[in-house]
Write a protein that holds these residues in place. Sequence first.
Motif, PDB file in Angstrom:
ATOM      1  N   CYS A 152      36.466  38.346  53.841  1.00  0.00           N
ATOM      2  CA  CYS A 152      36.686  38.516  52.414  1.00  0.00           C
ATOM      3  C   CYS A 152      35.831  37.498  51.653  1.00  0.00           C
ATOM      4  O   CYS A 152      35.058  36.756  52.247  1.00  0.00           O
ATOM      5  CB  CYS A 152      38.165  38.313  52.067  1.00  0.00           C
ATOM      6  SG  CYS A 152      39.261  39.630  52.620  1.00  0.00           S
ATOM      7  N   THR A 155      37.996  34.187  45.224  1.00  0.00           N
ATOM      8  CA  THR A 155      37.943  34.213  43.772  1.00  0.00           C
ATOM      9  C   THR A 155      38.781  33.073  43.222  1.00  0.00           C
ATOM     10  O   THR A 155      39.755  32.646  43.845  1.00  0.00           O
ATOM     11  CB  THR A 155      38.433  35.562  43.214  1.00  0.00           C
ATOM     12  OG1 THR A 155      38.250  35.573  41.792  1.00  0.00           O
ATOM     13  CG2 THR A 155      39.901  35.805  43.525  1.00  0.00           C
ATOM     14  N   ILE A 166      39.842  37.635  48.483  1.00  0.00           N
ATOM     15  CA  ILE A 166      39.814  38.949  47.851  1.00  0.00           C
ATOM     16  C   ILE A 166      38.889  39.857  48.643  1.00  0.00           C
ATOM     17  O   ILE A 166      37.812  39.439  49.089  1.00  0.00           O
ATOM     18  CB  ILE A 166      39.363  38.857  46.383  1.00  0.00           C
ATOM     19  CG1 ILE A 166      39.449  40.238  45.712  1.00  0.00           C
ATOM     20  CG2 ILE A 166      37.967  38.260  46.263  1.00  0.00           C
ATOM     21  CD1 ILE A 166      39.314  40.204  44.206  1.00  0.00           C
ATOM     22  N   ASP A 170      37.997  45.152  46.014  1.00  0.00           N
ATOM     23  CA  ASP A 170      38.857  44.797  44.883  1.00  0.00           C
ATOM     24  C   ASP A 170      38.153  43.920  43.843  1.00  0.00           C
ATOM     25  O   ASP A 170      38.776  43.483  42.865  1.00  0.00           O
ATOM     26  CB  ASP A 170      40.113  44.076  45.377  1.00  0.00           C
ATOM     27  CG  ASP A 170      41.033  44.996  46.166  1.00  0.00           C
ATOM     28  OD1 ASP A 170      40.928  46.227  45.998  1.00  0.00           O
ATOM     29  OD2 ASP A 170      41.853  44.493  46.947  1.00  0.00           O
ATOM     30  N   ARG A 359      45.158  47.857  51.003  1.00  0.00           N
ATOM     31  CA  ARG A 359      45.822  47.103  49.931  1.00  0.00           C
ATOM     32  C   ARG A 359      47.318  46.968  50.201  1.00  0.00           C
ATOM     33  O   ARG A 359      47.903  45.893  50.028  1.00  0.00           O
ATOM     34  CB  ARG A 359      45.591  47.786  48.584  1.00  0.00           C
ATOM     35  CG  ARG A 359      44.138  47.742  48.105  1.00  0.00           C
ATOM     36  CD  ARG A 359      44.028  48.201  46.659  1.00  0.00           C
ATOM     37  NE  ARG A 359      42.634  48.123  46.213  1.00  0.00           N
ATOM     38  CZ  ARG A 359      41.902  49.180  45.896  1.00  0.00           C
ATOM     39  NH1 ARG A 359      42.413  50.398  45.976  1.00  0.00           N
ATOM     40  NH2 ARG A 359      40.654  49.023  45.483  1.00  0.00           N
TER      41      ARG A 359
END
Length: 440
Positions: A152, A155, A166, A170, A359
Motif C-alpha cells: 500500500c 497517506t 491506503i 482508494d 475494502r
Amino acid sequence: MNSWLLAISIFQSITNYMEDRLSIADSAERGPVEDVEVRGHIIDSLILPKVLDCITTGGGSFLIKNINIGQGRTDPSFALVEVRAETEDQLQEILAQIADHGAVPTAGSDCRVVEADIAGAFPEGFYSTTNQQSEIRLEGKWFSVADQEMDCGITVDPKTSAARCIAMSDVEVGMPIVVGHAGVRVFPLERAHQDHAFAFMNSAVSTEKPKGVVIRQIAQLLFENRQGKGKSLLVGGPAIVHTGSGNLICDLIRGGYIHKLFAGNALATHDIEQSLFGTSLGVNLNESSLADAGHEHHLRAINRIRRVGSIPAAVEQGVIQSGIMYECVKHDVDFILSGSIRDDGPLPDVITDAIENQRRMRASIRDVTFCLMIATTLHSIAVGNLLPASVKVVCVDINPSTVIKLNDRGSFQTVGLVTDVEPFLRALVEEVKRLEQTTH
C-alpha cells in the motif's frame, strides 16, 4: 549451544572478518556514505545480518562503527553501521532496502509528502509499505502508521498528522501521499517478542513434526484469543464441507472460537447444499455415495436462497436449519463471501466486485489477532496480503505449497501444518473442549 549464542558466535566471526577487510577499503574514501542505526533484538532475530546482506547485495559496503549486544534473551542490542556506495543513487537504493529491516539514518529528516494528482494512483516514487509496524517523521516527531498492510501507500492527515496505509484503488485527487524512504522507519517483528505458544515450529511448513503437539498449541492459541479482546478469523475452503468437517466448524462457532469467516461462494453453497439435501457436490456425506440427480443439488440450493433474498433471510424463515452459515447467522459471526469468475449463481450474499471485497475485508480485519486458514490457496494468499505481521497465522492444507506461497508473498508470520482437514479439525475441537474442562 543454543540458537541465540550460536547466532552471536557466527555474527561476531563474520563481523571481525568484514571489519578487517573494510578498514582497508575505508581508507580509499570512495563514494557517498550514510550512518544508520539498528536497535532491538537484532541478533537472535537475524535483523542485523539481513541488513548487512542487503548492503553487500546492493553493491555497497559497510563498517560497523559501534555495536552493543544484549547479554540476555530479553536484552535489546544496538549497532551503528556506516553504509558506503559508489554513487548517490546506489546509496539511496540500499538505504531504501535496509529501511524495511529497521535501519534508520542517524541524520534524521522528515518524510516527504506529495499530493496525489490522479485518482486511483500514487505519485511516482511513493513509499511502498510492508506488513510490519511503521512510523513516519513529521516536524521532527515520529507518528505511528495505522491500518498496517503490505503493498500500500501511506497517506497523512495534514491537520492531525495521523498516518495510515491506503490501497492504490482508494487514492483520491489531492490526498497527501508519502514519497521516498526518508522519514519512514520500520519495526521488524522480533523473535524475542513472539508469543511462546506460537514458537512450536522452527520452519514455516510442518510435514513431519508431531501433529498432536502442534494442534494442542493451536487450540491453546484459539482458547487464549477467545479470553482476550482480539478476534479469531477463519479463512475456509469448500474442502471443509466435502470432507464432512462442517459440524466441527459449527462446534467452534458455538463455542465462541470463531468471530469472523472469509470464504467464497463454494463453501457457503455446499454447506447449504448439505443442510438442504445431505450432500456436497452431490455426494451423500453420511455414506459417500452419489445421490440421484445429486449434480443438481448445489444449483437448487443456490436458487432456493436467491428466491428468499439472502442467507440470513433463509435462516430466519427456516429454509436453512443447520450448517456453518446457519451458525454464523445465529451467533453473529461476521462473514464475507467473495466471488470468482467460476461461481455458479452466485449466492445473493456473495460480493462479486473484487475491489469492494478488498475494502470490506480490510475493514473487517482491524481487530483480528489470530487467523486460521484451512484448505484454500487463493483466499489464504489474498487475506495474508491484508494482515499485518503482528497477527498470528496458521495455515492448514494438504498441499504444502499454500503456506510456501504465503511466505513468498511476504506473510512470513505464517506457519503451516500439512494434513487432511477432517482429522485436524476433529483433534482441534477435542483439544479446545479439554481446555474448557480443565479451566472449570
